[in-house]
Write a protein that holds these residues in place. Structure first.
Motif, PDB file in Angstrom:
ATOM      1  N   GLU A   1     -10.271 135.772  57.169  1.00 20.46           N
ATOM      2  CA  GLU A   1     -10.390 134.401  56.483  1.00 20.46           C
ATOM      3  C   GLU A   1      -9.256 133.611  57.240  1.00 20.46           C
ATOM      4  O   GLU A   1      -8.181 133.893  57.401  1.00 20.46           O
ATOM      5  CB  GLU A   1     -10.564 134.496  55.054  1.00 20.46           C
ATOM      6  CG  GLU A   1     -11.656 135.122  54.288  1.00 20.46           C
ATOM      7  CD  GLU A   1     -11.526 135.212  52.823  1.00 20.46           C
ATOM      8  OE1 GLU A   1     -12.278 134.488  52.387  1.00 20.46           O
ATOM      9  OE2 GLU A   1     -10.449 135.474  52.437  1.00 20.46           O
TER      10      GLU A   1
ATOM     11  N   ASP B   1     -13.512 140.308  48.616  1.00 24.95           N
ATOM     12  CA  ASP B   1     -12.834 139.126  49.082  1.00 24.95           C
ATOM     13  C   ASP B   1     -11.397 139.219  48.934  1.00 24.95           C
ATOM     14  O   ASP B   1     -10.936 139.970  47.977  1.00 24.95           O
ATOM     15  CB  ASP B   1     -13.754 138.068  47.945  1.00 24.95           C
ATOM     16  CG  ASP B   1     -13.562 136.688  48.764  1.00 24.95           C
ATOM     17  OD1 ASP B   1     -12.857 136.565  49.747  1.00 24.95           O
ATOM     18  OD2 ASP B   1     -13.922 135.724  48.299  1.00 24.95           O
ATOM     19  N   ASP B   2     -10.770 138.504  49.654  1.00 20.75           N
ATOM     20  CA  ASP B   2      -9.242 138.253  49.597  1.00 20.75           C
ATOM     21  C   ASP B   2      -8.644 139.819  49.600  1.00 20.75           C
ATOM     22  O   ASP B   2      -7.596 139.953  49.038  1.00 20.75           O
ATOM     23  CB  ASP B   2      -8.979 137.847  48.380  1.00 20.75           C
ATOM     24  CG  ASP B   2      -9.537 136.183  48.003  1.00 20.75           C
ATOM     25  OD1 ASP B   2      -9.917 135.655  49.159  1.00 20.75           O
ATOM     26  OD2 ASP B   2      -9.244 135.738  46.927  1.00 20.75           O
TER      27      ASP B   2
HETATM   28 CA    CA Z   1     -11.302 134.515  50.195  1.00 19.98          CA
END
Ligand code: CA
Ligand code: C2E
Ligand code: CA
Length: 526
Positions: free
Chosen positions: A485, A428-429
């Motif tokens: 995202e 993630d990220d």
């Molecule tokens: Ca994220």
């Protein structure tokens, strides 16, 4: 959506606590000082009574020795030496008034003042019992010669004879003359036949009755040697006179302390509960919700799943953002039960849809705590089983920081086990803040989620574009699926699509929404 930290206070218990804290010191102070005042008076009484017992023992002991000597010196018979002998006994003993000799015919024939002429017959009530061969406490008697009330101690001699000593009874209770007994104070010396031998104070009647004890402080002692008891009392009110006076400053002082404590307690107790407590409560009360943000296949425009995101509907503060509470939940170990709740919610909300649509994946965020123990593996299986959901329908998202637990070996084995169950692992990220290319080789993962901060910079400058190009390139090289995202604009989607990014999520398509809305979105984008 409220961003402020949630506050929940506990008003009712805090008021009760404050009242308790307020009253307690006042009552304690008053009670303690009263208890001390009574104890002080009781100690004073004990001291006086003990001193009296000692005095009785000494006087009676001295008398016994003197009488024994007199009996042997006179042989119970009156002659010219008798007056001298009796005088000497009184002189030596000092505390005694008078001494006497009763002859074999029960007549008082001589005293320390001189021969009694004519001799006086002494009735049995005013003398010792001849049959008993020991000193006896005859009692308080109006004496024949001096006409005084005296305490007589007598020792029988031959026939009906006796040698005796007369004592001023006040000598026995002398100690109480200087002891602060107060107006109602009494002291009584009695023998084993309950006859009063000496008394001090107004109430000269008898031993104080026990039912009076409530109004009076009482101390009793017994001299074993001569069978004599002493009882002394003082009025309780009198014993407490200093305390009553002290109340004048005790009560204001106590009230001040109480007020202070009440205030402090109030402040402390009504302090907002910690967010940790709030979260625990929220979990129990079911204040959490799951929202779903759709993920879109950039090539086809179809919805291929969603990311499940926690929402906290706080009763006072409204919707609380995860940014605020996730960190607290992680710190306090509540993230595990929260994740369990979310997994269960996802299974309930989307179980049926996921069983029908094999192409859908739901993203669930994991925190670093999950990689510090293998329990998440069992938890996942346990929760999904009743819904006949396979773990391979889940995409477990974690940041690189989140994946690196306290023990990298353990983190990796937890991740391997999760993958063995079929779950997809997403970083993630990716690219945001803490990133280390080294870990990309340490962890096996399936999906790379490009952080929204990169997406936001698309079309703003050559350097940023180069960076995102490099990240996408890296994803391709590592054979990972790539999800972008925070896609808010069509140009961003076009840019990403052109570079082979597989999927995207962002406000361009949908915000995170309740399950019904998500299902509606899914229907329209299939
Ligand atoms: Ca994220
Ligand atoms: P995340 O995992 O990176 O989640 C994506 C966040 O970006 C979500 O915020 C989402 O609402 C937001 N977002 C989506 N599209 C856009 C967009 O186009 N523009 C902008 N500006 N934002 C967008 P959210 O729901 O507030 O979640 C914030 C973070 O809280 C999440 O970041 C995640 O790290 C954490 N989080 C949320 N739910 C959970 C959970 O169940 N467990 C764990 N461990 N963390 C969670
Ligand atoms: Ca996420």
């Amino acid at each position: 959506m409220a961003v402020a930290a949630p506050r929940r206070t506990h008003v009712v218990p805090s008021v009760a606590l404050a009242v308790l804290a307020g009253v307690a010191p006042l009552l304690t102070l008053v009670w303690l000082s009263r208890h001390r005042a009574l104890a002080r008076s009781e100690r004073m009484l004990e001291t006086a009574v003990d001193a009296t017992i000692a005095r009785v023992d000494r006087l009676f002991g001295d008398a016994q020795a003197a009488l024994t000597q007199l009996a042997s010196e006179t042989g119970g018979v009156f002659d010219e030496r008798t007056t001298d002998l009796l005088q000497r006994a009184v002189y030596n003993l000092r505390s005694f008034r008078e001494s006497g000799l009763i002859d074999a015919e029960a007549r008082l024939v001589c005293t320390s003042l001189g021969p009694v002429d004519p001799p006086v017959l002494i009735v049995p009530a005013k003398r010792s019992t001849p049959a008993l061969q020991r000193m006896q406490i005859v009692g308080l008697v109006d004496t024949e010669v001096m006409r005084q009330r005296s305490l007589i101690l007598g020792l029988p001699t031959t026939g009906q004879g006796e040698v005796n000593l007369l004592l001023d009874p006040a000598v026995l209770t002398e100690v109480f003359e200087t002891a602060p007994l107060g107006p109602g104070g009494t002291a009584v010396v009695i023998d084993d036949a309950d006859r009063v031998l000496a008394a001090f104070g107004l109430d000269q009647s008898a031993v104080v009755q026990d039912d009076e004890a409530a109004a009076r402080l009482q101390v009793k002692r017994r001299s074993e040697r001569f069978g004599v008891r002493i009882a002394a009392t003082i009025d309780r009110d009198w014993a407490l006179r200093d305390w009553y006076a002290d109340l004048n400053w005790l009560i204001p002082l106590g009230l001040a302390c109480s007020a202070l404590l009440a205030l402090l307690t109030m402040r402390l107790a009504s302090r907002p509960a910690s967010m940790h407590d709030d979260l625990r409560l929220a979990l129990r009360r079911g204040e959490f919700e799951a929202h779903y943000q759709p993920t879109i296949d950039l090539a086809t425009g179809r919805c291929i799943g969603a990311e499940a995101l926690l929402r906290w509907r706080h009763p006072v503060d409204g919707m609380v953002r995860p940014d605020v509470f996730i960190a607290v939940a992680e710190e306090s170990g509540l993230i595990e039960p929260l994740t369990e709740w979310l997994l269960d919610r996802v299974a309930k909300d989307l179980g049926e849809t996921l069983r029908e649509r094999g192409d859908l994946h739901i993203g669930v965020n994991l925190a670093s705590g999950h990689f510090n123990s293998p329990s998440i593996v069992a938890t996942l299986t346990r929760i999904l089983k009743p819904y006949q959901l396979s773990p391979d329908r889940l995409m477990l998202e974690a940041t690189e920081r989140g994946m690196i637990g306290e023990d990298i070996g353990l983190s990796r084995s937890v991740m391997d086990e999760l993958r063995a169950l079929g779950a997809k692992i997403a970083i993630d990220d990716f690219g945001a803040g803490y990133s280390s290319l080294a870990y990309l080789h340490t962890f096996k993962f399936d999906v790379l989620k490009i952080d929204a901060s990169f997406v936001r910079r698309i079309g703003t400058g050559a350097l940023s574009a180069a960076t995102i190009d490099a990240i996408i390139e890296l994803g391709h090289t590592l054979n990972a699926r790539i999800i972008a995202e925070g896609v808010e604009m069509p140009q961003q989607a076009d840019f990403l699509r052109a570079r082979g990014v597989h999927a995207a999520q962002g406000w361009l398509y949908s915000r995170a929404v309740p399950v019904a809305e998500f299902l509606e979105f899914l229907r329209r984008h299939s």
